[in-house]
Write a protein that holds these residues in place. Structure first.
Motif, short mmCIF file in Angstrom:
data_model
loop_
_atom_site.label_atom_id
_atom_site.label_comp_id
_atom_site.label_asym_id
_atom_site.label_seq_id
_atom_site.Cartn_x
_atom_site.Cartn_y
_atom_site.Cartn_z
N PHE A 67 -4.59 5.22 -2.42
CA PHE A 67 -5.80 4.45 -2.74
C PHE A 67 -6.56 3.95 -1.53
O PHE A 67 -7.59 3.31 -1.68
CB PHE A 67 -5.42 3.26 -3.63
CG PHE A 67 -4.63 3.64 -4.84
CD1 PHE A 67 -5.15 4.49 -5.80
CD2 PHE A 67 -3.33 3.17 -5.03
CE1 PHE A 67 -4.42 4.87 -6.92
CE2 PHE A 67 -2.59 3.51 -6.14
CZ PHE A 67 -3.15 4.38 -7.09
N GLY A 68 -6.06 4.19 -0.33
CA GLY A 68 -6.73 3.67 0.85
C GLY A 68 -8.01 4.42 1.18
O GLY A 68 -8.24 5.51 0.73
N LYS B 111 -5.67 -3.48 3.86
CA LYS B 111 -6.13 -2.09 3.78
C LYS B 111 -6.82 -1.79 2.45
O LYS B 111 -7.77 -1.01 2.42
CB LYS B 111 -4.93 -1.14 3.95
CG LYS B 111 -4.23 -1.21 5.29
CD LYS B 111 -5.09 -0.69 6.41
CE LYS B 111 -4.33 -0.67 7.73
NZ LYS B 111 -5.19 -0.21 8.86
N LEU B 112 -6.33 -2.40 1.38
CA LEU B 112 -6.80 -2.03 0.04
C LEU B 112 -7.74 -3.06 -0.59
O LEU B 112 -8.72 -2.68 -1.24
CB LEU B 112 -5.61 -1.79 -0.89
CG LEU B 112 -4.63 -0.68 -0.51
CD1 LEU B 112 -3.54 -0.55 -1.57
CD2 LEU B 112 -5.34 0.64 -0.31
N ALA B 113 -7.41 -4.34 -0.47
CA ALA B 113 -8.20 -5.37 -1.17
C ALA B 113 -8.24 -6.65 -0.34
O ALA B 113 -7.65 -7.67 -0.71
CB ALA B 113 -7.60 -5.64 -2.55
N THR C 234 -2.65 -5.38 1.66
CA THR C 234 -3.83 -6.05 1.11
C THR C 234 -5.03 -5.92 2.03
O THR C 234 -6.16 -5.72 1.57
CB THR C 234 -3.53 -7.54 0.86
OG1 THR C 234 -2.38 -7.65 0.01
CG2 THR C 234 -4.69 -8.22 0.17
N THR D 251 -8.91 -3.00 -10.07
CA THR D 251 -9.13 -1.65 -9.59
C THR D 251 -7.81 -1.09 -9.04
O THR D 251 -6.83 -1.83 -8.86
CB THR D 251 -10.18 -1.62 -8.47
OG1 THR D 251 -9.68 -2.34 -7.33
CG2 THR D 251 -11.49 -2.27 -8.93
N ASN D 252 -7.80 0.21 -8.75
CA ASN D 252 -6.59 0.82 -8.18
C ASN D 252 -6.18 0.13 -6.88
O ASN D 252 -4.99 -0.12 -6.64
CB ASN D 252 -6.82 2.31 -7.92
CG ASN D 252 -6.86 3.13 -9.19
OD1 ASN D 252 -6.29 2.74 -10.21
ND2 ASN D 252 -7.56 4.26 -9.16
N GLN D 253 -7.17 -0.14 -6.02
CA GLN D 253 -6.88 -0.77 -4.74
C GLN D 253 -6.32 -2.18 -4.94
O GLN D 253 -5.33 -2.57 -4.31
CB GLN D 253 -8.15 -0.83 -3.87
CG GLN D 253 -8.61 0.51 -3.34
CD GLN D 253 -9.35 1.35 -4.37
OE1 GLN D 253 -9.68 0.87 -5.47
NE2 GLN D 253 -9.59 2.61 -4.05
N GLU D 254 -6.95 -2.95 -5.83
CA GLU D 254 -6.47 -4.31 -6.09
C GLU D 254 -5.09 -4.30 -6.72
O GLU D 254 -4.22 -5.09 -6.35
CB GLU D 254 -7.47 -5.03 -6.99
CG GLU D 254 -8.81 -5.33 -6.33
CD GLU D 254 -9.85 -5.84 -7.32
OE1 GLU D 254 -10.82 -6.49 -6.87
OE2 GLU D 254 -9.68 -5.60 -8.53
N ILE E 252 -1.12 3.08 0.14
CA ILE E 252 -2.25 3.28 1.04
C ILE E 252 -2.69 4.74 1.03
O ILE E 252 -3.89 5.04 1.05
CB ILE E 252 -1.87 2.84 2.47
CG1 ILE E 252 -1.65 1.31 2.50
CG2 ILE E 252 -2.95 3.23 3.47
CD1 ILE E 252 -1.07 0.80 3.80
N ALA F 236 -2.44 -3.60 -4.10
CA ALA F 236 -2.19 -4.77 -3.26
C ALA F 236 -1.38 -5.83 -4.00
O ALA F 236 -0.48 -6.46 -3.42
CB ALA F 236 -3.52 -5.36 -2.77
#
Length: 396
Positions: free
Chosen positions: A395-396, A178-180, A176, A154-157, A392, A160
């Protein structure tokens, strides 16, 4: 006598040995214990990033002892994506409470505060163009983000994972969480292992992208920087970054506050505390609690393998980005810039700068690139924090 043997059998059946050797999937614990021992070997024998790899490795060892229950991931990773305070109160132990500093984003900024007290921005102030080299070395972050997306993250992963390319452990951990947060163990281990392997990873890339003539370039000494400039620099950088990218403000702000404490010379006592006692305590808490997140269930999977591969790609591309821009600057300045210092644009301070120095001296014993390389190196610290803020923010 039969009762005694029965009791012994019951004790063994409830032991960790039985979990490893006689239950389905027990082999995973053995594999993780072996990985933990490898990390401890690298930290103690090879002295690769021992301040972090030792507590991370021992945390991994502890959390993968079957039936240990030292860390409860379900308190932090659950369907609500928030800390389960009720479960923390009823089932939480010491490590769970220590891990709050990671989950709430407290430890990385405090480590940046300590790093600031030990950082000298004079090479960057004396040669502002070094900032471009630090920025170019962040190319690995965004290149790896694209690669992670292609692999299905995913965008978040992907964000990170990409931050591994910044070669900055605290920043990788901060992004990481914050996002994944479910990838924290894998990303932290990959980030710190590759940081430790900078002297192995970078030289082949540096040599492949530069000519022998370029590697022999001797750079002239930078200008002297006044105390006023050193004091104004952290203040100005904090204002610019905080107004431009608020999500990076806490990391850059703590870094610059630590540096201002050092350069002002008026708070020597708390400067020593921030750079020594406080940073050492936070390093122990951070490393051990992150290590405890690397249990067999979350670490032994195909995602971890992909993260490890993407991590080395991130380091390689980041190094290449800095060196290639160094070559451009070499041409623009008519041979006054040695492209090797571009590799120091990754944030592994001061290891990356030392690698530039070592490779340069291999081809010209009169070449002293260390202070020149420190400019891109400290610029990389700022650059990785800014890149973290961008990810962040997006995608945060």
């Amino acid at each position: 006598m039969g009762a005694i043997f029965t009791n012994i059998a019951e004790i063994f059946a409830k032991s960790g040995w039985a979990q490893i050797f006689f239950t389905e999937g027990g082999w995973k614990y053995a594999v993780m214990l072996a990985v933990a021992c490898v990390l401890l070997y690298l930290a103690i024998v090879k002295q690769f990033e021992p301040l972090l790899l030792l507590p991370i490795g021992f945390g991994m060892l502890m959390t993968n002892l079957p039936l240990d229950g030292i860390f409860h991931m379900d308190i932090f990773i659950n369907s609500t994506n928030h800390i389960d305070w009720a479960l923390l109160g009823s089932s939480g132990g010491m490590v769970d409470y220590i891990y709050l500093g990671v989950k709430l984003g407290i430890y990385p900024p405090l480590i940046f505060l300590g790093i600031g007290t030990m950082t000298d921005f004079e090479p960057l102030i004396a040669r502002p163009s070094s900032l471009l080299l630090g920025a170019a070395a962040q190319l690995g972050i965004f290149f790896t983000f694209v690669g992670a997306k292609i692999l299905g993250f995913t965008n978040q992963e992907a964000g990170a994972i990409g931050i591994i390319g910044g070669a900055d452990g605290p920043t990788a951990i901060y992004v990481t969480t914050k996002l994944a947060p479910h990838l924290l163990g894998s990303i932290a281990v990959a980030a710190y292992c590759y940081m430790a392997l900078v002297p192995v990873i970078q030289p082949p890339i540096m040599k492949a992208l530069t000519t022998e003539k370029e590697r022999q370039i001797v750079m002239t000494a930078p200008r002297r920087v006044s105390k006023t400039e050193k004091i104004l620099f952290p203040i100005i950088v904090t204002i610019i970054v905080a107004l431009t990218l608020p999500d990076a403000a806490i990391l850059v702000g703590c870094l610059m506050m630590g540096n201002l404490m050092k350069e002002s010379g008026v708070v020597e006592r708390i400067t020593k505390t921030a750079g020594n006692e406080l940073m050492n305590i936070i390093t122990i808490f951070l490393g051990f609690s992150v290590g405890c997140t690397t249990n067999a269930a979350t670490f032994l999977n195909i995602q971890t393998v992909e993260i490890i591969v993407l991590g080395i790609v991130a380091f390689g591309v980041g190094t290449a980005g800095g060196v290639l821009l160094g070559k451009v600057m070499c041409v623009v300045t008519h041979g006054k810039i040695n492209p090797l210092i571009g590799s120091a644009g990754v944030s592994a301070v001061p290891m990356a700068a030392r690698v530039s120095q070592k490779v340069g001296q291999e081809y010209n014993p009169r070449n002293y690139l260390l202070m020149h390389a420190m400019g891109p190196n400290v610029a990389g610290v700022i650059g990785s924090a800014v890149a973290a803020g961008i990810l962040i923010n997006m995608f945060g």
